[in-house]
Scaffold this motif. Structure first.
Motif, short mmCIF file in Angstrom:
data_model
loop_
_atom_site.label_atom_id
_atom_site.label_comp_id
_atom_site.label_asym_id
_atom_site.label_seq_id
_atom_site.Cartn_x
_atom_site.Cartn_y
_atom_site.Cartn_z
N VAL A 42 8.92 34.42 75.26
CA VAL A 42 8.84 33.64 76.50
C VAL A 42 8.97 34.54 77.72
O VAL A 42 8.39 34.25 78.78
CB VAL A 42 9.91 32.52 76.51
CG1 VAL A 42 9.96 31.81 77.86
CG2 VAL A 42 9.61 31.51 75.40
N LEU A 43 9.69 35.64 77.60
CA LEU A 43 9.78 36.58 78.72
C LEU A 43 8.38 37.05 79.14
O LEU A 43 8.07 37.13 80.33
CB LEU A 43 10.63 37.79 78.34
CG LEU A 43 12.15 37.62 78.41
CD1 LEU A 43 12.85 38.83 77.81
CD2 LEU A 43 12.60 37.41 79.86
N GLY A 44 7.54 37.34 78.15
CA GLY A 44 6.18 37.76 78.47
C GLY A 44 5.37 36.66 79.12
O GLY A 44 4.56 36.92 80.02
N LEU A 45 5.59 35.42 78.70
CA LEU A 45 4.87 34.29 79.29
C LEU A 45 5.29 34.06 80.74
O LEU A 45 4.45 33.87 81.62
CB LEU A 45 5.11 33.04 78.45
CG LEU A 45 4.35 31.76 78.77
CD1 LEU A 45 4.31 30.84 77.56
CD2 LEU A 45 4.96 30.99 79.94
N LEU A 46 6.60 34.10 80.98
CA LEU A 46 7.11 33.79 82.32
C LEU A 46 6.90 34.92 83.31
O LEU A 46 6.97 34.71 84.52
CB LEU A 46 8.60 33.45 82.24
CG LEU A 46 8.97 32.19 81.45
CD1 LEU A 46 10.47 32.00 81.43
CD2 LEU A 46 8.30 30.96 82.05
N ASP A 47 6.64 36.12 82.81
CA ASP A 47 6.46 37.27 83.69
C ASP A 47 5.02 37.40 84.17
O ASP A 47 4.64 38.42 84.73
CB ASP A 47 6.89 38.54 82.96
CG ASP A 47 7.32 39.64 83.93
OD1 ASP A 47 7.66 39.30 85.09
OD2 ASP A 47 7.29 40.82 83.55
N GLN A 48 4.22 36.35 83.96
CA GLN A 48 2.84 36.36 84.43
C GLN A 48 2.78 35.99 85.91
O GLN A 48 3.72 35.37 86.45
CB GLN A 48 2.01 35.36 83.61
CG GLN A 48 1.93 35.68 82.12
CD GLN A 48 1.23 34.57 81.35
OE1 GLN A 48 0.63 33.67 81.93
NE2 GLN A 48 1.30 34.66 80.03
#
Length: 341
Positions: A236-242
């Motif tokens: 989720v960190l990768g998703l939210l860091d968009q």
């Protein structure tokens, strides 16, 4: 050796100490429901006092029940099935049964191998999680003629008895809550759905609501993560860091939802101000986390309790009809969901 063997208490000694017949002692072990509680208490007291141990192997050879029920779950790493297992165990114990517990790690071939091991140990019944099982597993249960029951998922067309909840409806309810709050930028965080009818049902239910509302979920907003807080958080960190993150995330279970909240905290995103999060399950700890998790409650303890009672009764009184029981789910609104800013 012979002296030690001679000193071991036998069923005759137990009957004499409890002042009942040998057949009553045997009945209290094999059919406890047919023996008065006061009599069972006297027998149990004598068993403890004498240190008597039943010879299960000899009993099985003569066709007497082993007193065990095999329970196969996908995982014991997290709280997902903990309440179900505990309630199931509590329910079968008064009927004279002990559970043998094993996990298969979401591998249906391993599940089949575990089932064979249980049957080799002459378990009296088997409980499985969900409805996704190999054809060999279903065939083995049918050929052995052993009482079997599915826990957790309700399916009106299930091939064996089932006690559970409607996972498709759980996904619907979670998505309806987010859409009702005004969210249209919604992402999905789910475990792999192959060989997992619970996750698949929830995913399809959520997508049905989003499709009906005209909401398209971009691939970059769909995250797949196993039942792991750490791996869910990292995914989720990768998703939210968009540059264009969603305003809400619908998670396939509470473990993934908690990992999602941790990821938001890592990025200093306010929940629910900057991101709404909803789970499914209402497992232990979901209410106590900060902020308390909004989720869809599945009545885990009730499901485990009734499943245990039903399976025990199908062993004690064989030949009954296939049962399919569906228990009500409910939205539990707490503090991780709000209207989008």
């Amino acid at each position: 050796m012979h002296d030690a063997e001679d000193k071991k208490a036998d069923i005759v000694a137990v009957a004499r100490a409890a002042r009942v017949s040998i057949s009553t002692v045997s009945r209290s072990f094999n059919h406890p429901d047919l023996v008065k509680p006061a009599t069972r208490k006297k027998i149990n007291s004598a068993v403890r006092r004498l240190g008597y141990i039943r010879n299960r192997a000899a009993q099985t050879m003569h066709g007497i029940r082993s007193g065990t029920i095999g329970l196969v779950v996908p995982t014991i790493d997290h709280t997902i099935f903990a309440e179900v297992v505990q309630a199931f165990s509590d329910a079968v114990e008064p009927e004279g049964f002990t559970i043998l517990l094993a996990s298969h790690g979401y591998d249906l071939e391993r599940e089949y191998a575990v089932l064979r091991k249980f049957l080799e140990h002459r378990v009296d019944g088997v409980a499985l999680i969900g409805h996704d099982h190999s054809e060999e597993t279903y065939q083995l249960l049918a050929r052995q003629g052993i009482p079997a029951l599915s826990i957790w998922g309700y399916d009106p067309a299930s091939r064996i008895s089932c006690v559970g909840a409607d996972n498709h409806a759980a996904g619907l309810l979670a998505a309806e809550h987010l859409v009702g709050l005004g969210h249209r930028r919604i992402g999905l965080v789910f475990p792999p759905t192959q060989d997992n009818d619970r996750a698949r049902g929830r995913f399809e239910g959520a997508r049905a609501v989003l499709d009906a509302a005209g909401i398209t979920v971009p691939d970059r907003w769909m995250v797949e993560a196993p039942y792991s807080l750490t791996e869910a958080k990292e995914a989720v960190l990768g998703l939210l860091d968009q540059p264009d993150p969603p305003s809400a995330l619908l998670c396939g279970n509470d473990v993934l939802a908690v990992g999602t909240v941790y990821a938001a905290h890592r990025l200093t995103l306010d929940v629910p101000g900057a991101l709404s999060v909803i789970g499914i399950g209402d497992f232990k700890g979901s209410r106590e986390m900060e902020p308390p998790l909004t989720t869809i409650r599945l009545p885990a303890r009730r499901i485990g309790q009734i499943a245990g009672q039903q399976l025990a009764q199908s062993i004690v009184h064989p030949g009954g009809d296939t049962i399919r029981l569906n228990y009500e789910i409910a939205l539990v609104p707490r503090a991780t969901c709000a209207a989008p800013q």
